[in-house]
Scaffold this motif. Structure first.
Motif, mmCIF file in Angstrom:
data_model
loop_
_atom_site.group_PDB
_atom_site.id
_atom_site.type_symbol
_atom_site.label_atom_id
_atom_site.label_comp_id
_atom_site.label_asym_id
_atom_site.label_seq_id
_atom_site.Cartn_x
_atom_site.Cartn_y
_atom_site.Cartn_z
ATOM 1 N N MET A 190 13.576 -0.516 19.320
ATOM 2 C CA MET A 190 14.785 -0.218 20.055
ATOM 3 C C MET A 190 15.615 -1.480 20.154
ATOM 4 S SD MET A 190 13.869 0.093 24.113
ATOM 5 C CE MET A 190 12.190 -0.457 24.263
ATOM 6 N N LEU A 191 16.907 -1.293 20.292
ATOM 7 C CA LEU A 191 17.834 -2.404 20.441
ATOM 8 C C LEU A 191 18.675 -2.140 21.684
ATOM 9 C CD1 LEU A 191 18.725 -5.019 19.097
ATOM 10 C CD2 LEU A 191 20.392 -3.696 17.796
ATOM 11 N N VAL A 192 18.766 -3.143 22.547
ATOM 12 C CA VAL A 192 19.494 -3.007 23.805
ATOM 13 C C VAL A 192 20.824 -3.747 23.694
ATOM 14 C CG1 VAL A 192 19.430 -3.422 26.281
ATOM 15 C CG2 VAL A 192 17.309 -2.926 25.058
ATOM 16 N N HIS A 193 21.889 -3.090 24.131
ATOM 17 C CA HIS A 193 23.214 -3.686 24.151
ATOM 18 C C HIS A 193 23.707 -3.688 25.592
ATOM 19 C CE1 HIS A 193 23.608 -3.209 19.764
ATOM 20 N NE2 HIS A 193 22.991 -2.053 19.955
ATOM 21 N N VAL A 194 24.346 -4.766 26.013
ATOM 22 C CA VAL A 194 24.956 -4.809 27.341
ATOM 23 C C VAL A 194 26.414 -5.221 27.220
ATOM 24 C CG1 VAL A 194 22.805 -5.304 28.555
ATOM 25 C CG2 VAL A 194 24.233 -7.189 27.821
ATOM 26 N N ASP A 195 27.225 -4.724 28.140
ATOM 27 C CA ASP A 195 28.632 -5.089 28.230
ATOM 28 C C ASP A 195 28.853 -5.690 29.612
ATOM 29 O OD1 ASP A 195 31.362 -5.321 28.410
ATOM 30 O OD2 ASP A 195 31.791 -3.276 27.738
ATOM 31 N N PRO A 196 28.788 -7.017 29.727
ATOM 32 C CA PRO A 196 28.928 -7.660 31.033
ATOM 33 C C PRO A 196 30.250 -7.342 31.732
ATOM 34 C CG PRO A 196 28.191 -9.241 29.386
ATOM 35 C CD PRO A 196 28.547 -7.973 28.661
ATOM 36 N N ASP A 197 31.288 -6.996 30.960
ATOM 37 C CA ASP A 197 32.581 -6.662 31.558
ATOM 38 C C ASP A 197 32.529 -5.351 32.347
ATOM 39 O OD1 ASP A 197 33.772 -8.960 30.530
ATOM 40 O OD2 ASP A 197 34.395 -7.933 28.684
ATOM 41 N N ARG A 198 31.587 -4.482 31.999
ATOM 42 C CA ARG A 198 31.440 -3.205 32.713
ATOM 43 C C ARG A 198 30.453 -3.297 33.867
ATOM 44 N NH1 ARG A 198 31.762 2.030 29.078
ATOM 45 N NH2 ARG A 198 31.660 2.772 31.214
ATOM 46 N N CYS A 199 29.712 -4.397 33.934
ATOM 47 C CA CYS A 199 28.667 -4.556 34.947
ATOM 48 C C CYS A 199 29.280 -4.803 36.324
ATOM 49 C CB CYS A 199 27.764 -5.724 34.557
ATOM 50 S SG CYS A 199 26.441 -6.039 35.742
ATOM 51 N N CYS A 200 28.757 -4.098 37.330
ATOM 52 C CA CYS A 200 29.231 -4.278 38.704
ATOM 53 C C CYS A 200 28.230 -5.083 39.543
ATOM 54 C CB CYS A 200 29.536 -2.936 39.348
ATOM 55 S SG CYS A 200 28.093 -1.896 39.604
ATOM 56 N N GLY A 201 27.133 -5.520 38.913
ATOM 57 C CA GLY A 201 26.171 -6.371 39.613
ATOM 58 C C GLY A 201 25.246 -5.650 40.564
ATOM 59 N N ALA A 202 25.018 -4.363 40.364
ATOM 60 C CA ALA A 202 24.157 -3.596 41.265
ATOM 61 C C ALA A 202 22.691 -3.994 41.151
ATOM 62 C CB ALA A 202 24.315 -2.095 40.999
ATOM 63 N N GLY A 203 22.270 -4.482 39.995
ATOM 64 C CA GLY A 203 20.898 -4.951 39.814
ATOM 65 C C GLY A 203 19.871 -3.872 39.553
ATOM 66 N N GLN A 204 20.293 -2.647 39.327
ATOM 67 C CA GLN A 204 19.350 -1.559 39.068
ATOM 68 C C GLN A 204 18.566 -1.791 37.775
ATOM 69 O OE1 GLN A 204 18.716 0.898 41.372
ATOM 70 N NE2 GLN A 204 20.013 -0.497 42.524
ATOM 71 N N CYS A 205 19.197 -2.431 36.809
ATOM 72 C CA CYS A 205 18.514 -2.716 35.544
ATOM 73 C C CYS A 205 17.346 -3.676 35.755
ATOM 74 C CB CYS A 205 19.492 -3.283 34.520
ATOM 75 S SG CYS A 205 20.374 -4.768 35.059
#
Length: 68
Positions: free
Chosen positions: A1-16
């Motif tokens: 699997m490959l994980v992609h993140v978009d920090p610009d969409r992140c609201c900092g909730a920390g659920q991940c």
């Protein structure tokens, strides 16, 4: 699997981080997602999928390995 993140969409909730701390962390300065492992082992697929589902900003995307 490959994980992609978009920090610009992140609201900092920390659920991940709660779902998959081996794969995600948060930046100290603003709390946005920090990807620790873009290609985690298959044993973590459930945790990563949970992180994707729990992300309120939709900042995480999981790409499944192509069939062989």
């Amino acid at each position: 699997m490959l994980v992609h993140v978009d920090p610009d969409r992140c609201c900092g909730a920390g659920q991940c981080v709660l779902a998959a701390p081996e794969v995600f962390d948060q930046r100290e300065d603003d709390g946005t997602v920090l990807l620790l492992d873009a290609n985690p082992p298959a044993a973590l697929v459930r945790e990563v999928a949970d992180a994707v589902a729990a992300c309120p900003g939709g900042a995480i995307r999981l790409e499944e390995d192509p069939p062989r």
